[in-house]
Write a protein that holds these residues in place. Sequence first.
Motif, PDB file in Angstrom:
ATOM      1  N   ILE A  57      43.760  45.866  36.811  1.00  0.00           N
ATOM      2  CA  ILE A  57      43.749  44.757  37.149  1.00  0.00           C
ATOM      3  C   ILE A  57      43.597  44.751  38.539  1.00  0.00           C
ATOM      4  O   ILE A  57      42.999  43.344  39.246  1.00  0.00           O
ATOM      5  N   CYS A  82      31.510  33.281  33.339  1.00  0.00           N
ATOM      6  CA  CYS A  82      32.382  34.092  33.282  1.00  0.00           C
ATOM      7  C   CYS A  82      31.740  35.411  31.886  1.00  0.00           C
ATOM      8  O   CYS A  82      31.240  34.934  31.686  1.00  0.00           O
ATOM      9  N   GLU A 128      38.444  34.777  39.327  1.00  0.00           N
ATOM     10  CA  GLU A 128      39.977  34.640  39.149  1.00  0.00           C
ATOM     11  C   GLU A 128      39.755  35.878  37.925  1.00  0.00           C
ATOM     12  O   GLU A 128      38.718  35.805  36.903  1.00  0.00           O
ATOM     13  N   VAL A 129      41.287  36.646  37.555  1.00  0.00           N
ATOM     14  CA  VAL A 129      40.547  37.337  35.951  1.00  0.00           C
ATOM     15  C   VAL A 129      42.232  36.908  35.406  1.00  0.00           C
ATOM     16  O   VAL A 129      43.196  36.684  36.317  1.00  0.00           O
ATOM     17  N   PHE A 133      39.861  44.655  40.047  1.00  0.00           N
ATOM     18  CA  PHE A 133      39.705  43.522  39.843  1.00  0.00           C
ATOM     19  C   PHE A 133      39.733  42.704  41.015  1.00  0.00           C
ATOM     20  O   PHE A 133      39.377  42.178  41.247  1.00  0.00           O
ATOM     21  N   GLU A 134      41.198  42.728  41.496  1.00  0.00           N
ATOM     22  CA  GLU A 134      41.126  41.444  42.353  1.00  0.00           C
ATOM     23  C   GLU A 134      41.267  41.902  43.549  1.00  0.00           C
ATOM     24  O   GLU A 134      40.753  41.498  44.420  1.00  0.00           O
ATOM     25  N   VAL A 182      36.873  37.042  33.499  1.00  0.00           N
ATOM     26  CA  VAL A 182      36.447  37.168  34.956  1.00  0.00           C
ATOM     27  C   VAL A 182      35.729  35.793  35.150  1.00  0.00           C
ATOM     28  O   VAL A 182      34.642  36.128  34.372  1.00  0.00           O
ATOM     29  N   LEU A 193      39.240  41.859  29.550  1.00  0.00           N
ATOM     30  CA  LEU A 193      39.675  41.094  30.738  1.00  0.00           C
ATOM     31  C   LEU A 193      38.399  40.103  30.935  1.00  0.00           C
ATOM     32  O   LEU A 193      37.467  40.258  30.117  1.00  0.00           O
TER      33      LEU A 193
END
Length: 377
Positions: free
Chosen positions: A268, A251, A288-289, A271-272, A185, A183
């Motif tokens: 995911i 990031c 944002e991821v 993370f959100e 981020v 990922l």
Amino acid sequence: MYNYRAMKKLLKKLIQAKTTAEEGELTAAQVISAEFASFGIDSQIDTWDENRANITARIKSAGQKGALLFVCHLDVVAPGEAGWQHPPFGAVESDGKIYGRGATDMKGAIASVVTAIGRIAESGTKLQGDIVFFAAAGEEADSCGAERFVRNYAAQLPEIAGVIITEPTDFEVVTTHRGMLWLKVTTKGKTAHSSAPQLGINAISSMKSLLDELQDYKIAAKSHELLGDCSMSINTISGGKEINVVPDSCCIGVDIRTLPSQSNQQIINDFEGVIAKLKQKNPKFDAEVTVIREVGALETDNNCDFVKDFCSAVRANETKAVGFTTDGPFFASLGAPVVIFGPGKPELAHKPDEYINVSDVEKAVGLYKEIILKFLI
Ligand SMILES: [Zn+2]
């Protein structure tokens, strides 16, 4: 006694075909195509973006049995900064070893599979099931070649009895490995002159609050009896361009190794959720991821007939689980059992002075032939 000179020559040509991410895979695909042609076998090279390539060959049979699909990858990782004693693309032979980037991972295996298939075709042995050979682009980077093959060719494939991924396992039969979720981020801010930082939103400060939250985050997953735990590691960070400008972007890159039971979407979502929580606390926070790469975990049923027969063909008493990830799960999606089996010591992969023992490549030719005969006659 089979003369291995041609096989060694093939292996050297494959190592000399510099298939790094920059150079692409086309040169190695052409080497394989020429070798198959010398055995009277047709192959198809699928190219894109100038130098990217997959190659497929199919030896058709009477079709009474399911096919065997051999899967290799053409690409290699870059030789790296460390000094090599032998030039990384020189394919120098010394003391029964052939040195070079990709010798172990996995040009040794390609040379042995191509030779084994060629020898079977040359012998005129009547097969009851097809042999499908596939060598992919991009296994080390993003699995683009495997994805492309499964997307475009799955419908044309015969029924598959089993898939053999020829990664270096030092002749152990591997049926289980963790998956991979990468990922990125990115926190977003607003630039301003750093003499008046209150006019901007500092994306690095936002990243700090995100990192603090992630420090306490643990991915919910039950330990796997063979693979142990899921892991997560934040391995890259970048942000800011000038020392006198408030950064508007920062990031991180996160490498998560997953277990067969896990859902990537759940991670995911977590993370959100963290991002939503931080936004609620501070309306100026924004992030944002994005998914960089996903490969599923592999868990082939050790009790299925294919695995049992495979183990008996290569005289293995047990199967193994490993920490590394392969393109295997893309092929498991075809509905056939997948095993990973190949020559070369996995610990030599991606290292300076990577080599493979010539005797191991010779042994692999014999074993791949035995596998073909066990399943297809
Ligand atoms: Zn590999």
